[in-house]
Design an enzyme around this catalytic site. Structure first.
Site, short mmCIF file in Angstrom:
data_model
loop_
_atom_site.label_atom_id
_atom_site.label_comp_id
_atom_site.label_asym_id
_atom_site.label_seq_id
_atom_site.Cartn_x
_atom_site.Cartn_y
_atom_site.Cartn_z
N LYS A 115 -9.86 -14.53 18.84
CA LYS A 115 -8.98 -15.57 19.32
C LYS A 115 -8.07 -16.09 18.19
CE LYS A 115 -9.41 -15.98 23.83
NZ LYS A 115 -10.57 -15.49 24.45
N HIS A 170 -2.95 -15.35 28.40
CA HIS A 170 -4.42 -15.30 28.45
C HIS A 170 -4.78 -14.75 29.83
CE1 HIS A 170 -8.52 -17.50 28.23
NE2 HIS A 170 -8.58 -16.36 27.61
N SER A 187 -11.92 -19.66 30.74
CA SER A 187 -13.20 -18.99 30.52
C SER A 187 -14.11 -19.09 31.74
CB SER A 187 -13.88 -19.61 29.31
OG SER A 187 -15.04 -18.90 29.02
N ARG A 194 -16.88 -20.65 20.18
CA ARG A 194 -15.87 -21.07 19.22
C ARG A 194 -16.00 -22.56 18.92
NH1 ARG A 194 -11.63 -21.53 21.17
NH2 ARG A 194 -12.22 -21.09 23.30
N LYS A 219 -11.72 -13.19 34.71
CA LYS A 219 -10.74 -12.22 34.17
C LYS A 219 -11.40 -10.86 33.90
CE LYS A 219 -9.57 -14.75 30.62
NZ LYS A 219 -10.42 -15.90 30.97
N THR A 220 -12.50 -10.90 33.14
CA THR A 220 -13.14 -9.64 32.74
C THR A 220 -13.79 -8.97 33.96
OG1 THR A 220 -13.50 -10.48 30.51
CG2 THR A 220 -14.87 -8.63 31.20
N ARG A 252 -22.91 -12.37 25.30
CA ARG A 252 -21.71 -11.52 25.40
C ARG A 252 -21.99 -10.10 24.97
NH1 ARG A 252 -16.40 -13.69 26.99
NH2 ARG A 252 -16.72 -15.92 26.95
N ASP A 303 -8.39 -9.57 28.53
CA ASP A 303 -8.25 -10.96 28.06
C ASP A 303 -6.89 -11.38 27.49
OD1 ASP A 303 -9.82 -13.41 27.75
OD2 ASP A 303 -9.51 -13.13 25.60
P1 ATP Z 1 -13.67 -15.50 29.14
O1 ATP Z 1 -12.25 -15.97 28.95
O2 ATP Z 1 -14.65 -16.45 28.56
O3 ATP Z 1 -13.88 -14.08 28.70
P2 ATP Z 1 -13.54 -14.58 31.93
O4 ATP Z 1 -12.43 -15.20 32.71
O5 ATP Z 1 -13.35 -13.18 31.47
O6 ATP Z 1 -13.97 -15.56 30.74
P3 ATP Z 1 -15.81 -13.49 33.27
O7 ATP Z 1 -16.47 -12.93 32.05
O8 ATP Z 1 -15.17 -12.52 34.19
O9 ATP Z 1 -14.82 -14.65 32.87
O10 ATP Z 1 -16.90 -14.36 34.01
C1 ATP Z 1 -16.99 -14.60 35.38
C2 ATP Z 1 -18.47 -14.81 35.68
O11 ATP Z 1 -18.64 -15.33 36.98
C3 ATP Z 1 -19.23 -13.49 35.62
O12 ATP Z 1 -20.48 -13.75 35.04
C4 ATP Z 1 -19.34 -13.12 37.11
O13 ATP Z 1 -20.47 -12.33 37.38
C5 ATP Z 1 -19.46 -14.48 37.76
N1 ATP Z 1 -19.01 -14.57 39.17
C6 ATP Z 1 -19.75 -14.99 40.21
N2 ATP Z 1 -19.05 -15.01 41.35
C7 ATP Z 1 -17.81 -14.59 41.05
C8 ATP Z 1 -16.62 -14.40 41.83
N3 ATP Z 1 -16.57 -14.66 43.13
N4 ATP Z 1 -15.52 -13.94 41.18
C9 ATP Z 1 -15.53 -13.70 39.85
N5 ATP Z 1 -16.63 -13.88 39.07
C10 ATP Z 1 -17.77 -14.31 39.65
MN MN Z 2 -13.35 -12.30 29.55
#
Ligand code: ATP
Ligand code: MN
Length: 537
Positions: free
Chosen positions: A201, A221, A239, A60, A243-244, A323, A258
């Site tokens: 978003k 969020h 980010s 973004r 979360k995901t 993504r 999300d």
């Molecule tokens: P966004 O808001 O950008 O979508 P998000 O909060 O959904 O971000 P995720 O997509 O879940 O973030 O990204 C977390 C990343 O960190 C993933 O690539 C995951 O494999 C990695 N990772 C490594 N170790 C951990 C951990 N202990 N817990 C969570 N995620 C981990």
């Molecule tokens: Mn996410």
């Protein structure tokens, strides 16, 4: 104008009646995928997902996001560097230019909606310049039935025209690309960037205005899932904090990854799909997400192993932010419709690259409010060799860039929710570093993070002993099933304890400096929950 596909017989592209050369209405994912391939805009990978490049923008562009200043927004929006005002006349001129530009173009139209709880449903019509962007909208927004498409009328329009560039000298933008939200006209106008996250978003920020302001619903969020007994968990975080990843759990039904709303007795997804990071994705560590990459999914900015159509998930040549978008049904145990009851557990995720915060800790209500307003995470600044100093981010409510209203509006709503639901547990989870900061320690193992979260949700941390963190005051469990005890107190994982103590105080200082902006409005309970920077530890 030629029109194809399925639509409400009385539907027009826009309320004023936009004219284009060809409009394709509500094509199926397969048709959109085929069209993209035909036009040379995408190819299939070996599991049948459409792979595209989003072009110049692979993320973004927050500095180019404007909100029209009008009677609805003038006295409500928290204007500044995040919510940049634009005069209505400036918008009107640009809107005319963009719609005029579309006159001889082929567009892809989609009728969709946001908010899985019917009480808050927001109908959306999206007009895209490329079929794969329309596939993204099919995947990420909620999908109406054929019957609904034939009868519904849109509340909001998204017009997304990546090939149109503004002239910043005359058009009132910062540069060629822009996203503008207009609450009076109920339009999100996007140009100059094909990054699909702008659309998702964009609607998120609209809901972050409408729900708290008009309905007293807390917009969040966060991701959400539900256990077999109907217990809901929320995972807030900026980010890359997890979360995901952490909401995809074979033992729990996914509500969403999300964006959610919390009304009295209801946590509901705004969206109909997920948008997962792909960097270093593996079937082994994240099977749910890996297996969601199939026909109908959209892979963005990934690359193949040479001479194959097998994605190399370690390849960050185009961007670190690779993504995949997919409809929530691609996750086997998705909740349909995507809502549940009041949460039982709330997790604040932070990826602390300083390695200071405990991997799991329990928060008092005051601490929960303090950390919600702080919205802390720390990223690694650069990928260049030698640059290893993590960079802190404080983003209120774990998503300030998406919030049109002042953060205290959301914090007040959260405070009311926590008071009304006194049994809800709030946890702080560090998915970041352990054993030292980035460069010395390592990222917390995903297996351990999952085990801690599972233990918390199963009530297995209810009767264990806790120690208060000497600087942050949060409660660290001494034991946790399936997690080595020595990692539960981060100080134990550092070789150099003095260094840990020093860095913990430095981080506390950063929290305190950041919190100064909210101090005058915060209650004593919240202020007392601040870390103690000047204490000898
Ligand atoms: P966004 O808001 O950008 O979508 P998000 O909060 O959904 O971000 P995720 O997509 O879940 O973030 O990204 C977390 C990343 O960190 C993933 O690539 C995951 O494999 C990695 N990772 C490594 N170790 C951990 C951990 N202990 N817990 C969570 N995620 C981990
Ligand atoms: Mn996410």
């Amino acid at each position: 104008m030629q029109e194809f596909g399925m639509k409400n017989p009385s539907a027009k592209l826009t309320p004023e009646g936009l004219n284009v050369a060809i409009a394709h209405w509500n094509l199926s994912p397969e048709e959109l995928s085929n069209k993209s391939i035909e036009l040379g805009q995408g190819v299939l990978n070996d599991t049948g997902a459409l792979c595209v490049n989003t072009g110049k923008y692979t993320g973004r562009s927050p500095k180019d996001k404007f909100t029209v200043i009008d009677d609805i927004t003038r006295d409500t929006v928290d204007w500044g560097a995040i919510n940049i005002p634009m005069e209505p006349e400036v918008f009107d001129k640009l809107y005319l230019k963009v719609t005029d530009y579309l006159k001889d173009k082929e567009v892809w139209v989609r009728d969709a909606y946001a908010c899985a709880d019917p009480k808050y449903r927001l109908n959306i019509r999206v007009i895209n310049e490329e079929p794969w962007a329309n596939l993204f909208c099919n995947d990420l927004f909620l999908r109406p039935t054929e019957e609904e498409i034939k009868t519904q009328t849109p509340d909001w329009h998204i017009i997304q025209v990546p090939s149109f560039l503004a002239n910043p000298e005359t058009d009132g933008t910062r540069q060629g690309n822009f996203t503008i939200v207009n609450f009076t006209k109920k339009v999100i106008l996007i140009a100059g960037s094909a990054y699909t996250g702008e659309m998702k978003k964009g609607i998120f920020s609209v809901l972050n205005f409408l729900l708290p302001n008009n309905h007293d619903v807390l917009s969040m969020h966060c991701s959400a899932n539900e256990g077999k007994d109907g217990d809901v968990a929320l995972f807030f975080g900026l980010s890359g904090t997890g979360k995901t990843t952490l909401s995809a759990d074979a033992n729990r039904a996914l509500i969403g990854d999300d964006e959610h709303g919390w009304a009295d007795g209801s946590v509901f997804n705004f969206e109909g799909g997920c948008y997962a990071k792909c960097i270093d994705l593996s079937a082994d560590k994240e099977p749910e997400i890996y297996n969601a990459i199939k026909p109908g999914a959209l892979l963005e900015n990934t690359r193949f192993f040479e001479d194959t159509n097998t994605v190399n998930f370690e390849d960050a040549t185009i961007t670190e932010n690779t993504r995949v978008a997919y409809p929530i049904e691609h996750i086997e145990n998705a909740k349909e419709p995507s809502f549940g009851g009041d949460p039982k557990n709330i997790f604040f995720l932070t990826c602390d690259a300083f390695g200071i915060l405990p991997p799991i800790s329990k928060l008092t209500k005051g601490q929960a409010m303090y950390h919600f307003l702080s919205g802390y995470t720390a990223k690694v600044a650069g990928t260049e060799v030698g640059i290893t100093e993590p960079e802190t981010t404080f983003s209120a409510c774990f998503g300030r860039v998406f919030l049109p209203l002042h953060p205290t509006k959301y914090a007040d709503l959260l405070g009311k929710k926590l008071e009304a639901n006194p049994d809800v547990n709030v946890w702080l989870i560090n998915t970041g570093w352990s054993g030292g900061a980035y460069g010395v320690g390592e990222r917390m193992s995903l297996k351990h993070t999952r085990a801690m979260i599972t233990a918390a949700m199963q009530g297995k941390l209810n009767d264990v002993e806790y120690d208060a963190h000497p600087v942050f005051g949060v409660l660290m469990p001494r034991t946790c099933p399936n997690v080595p005890e020595e990692i539960l107190n981060p100080r134990n994982t550092w070789d150099n304890k003095e260094n840990y103590d020093k860095k913990a105080v430095e981080l506390a200082d950063l929290f305190i400096n950041n919190f100064a902006q909210y101090a005058s409005e915060a209650s004593k309970e919240i202020l007392d929950a601040a870390p103690k920077a000047n204490q000898n530890v």
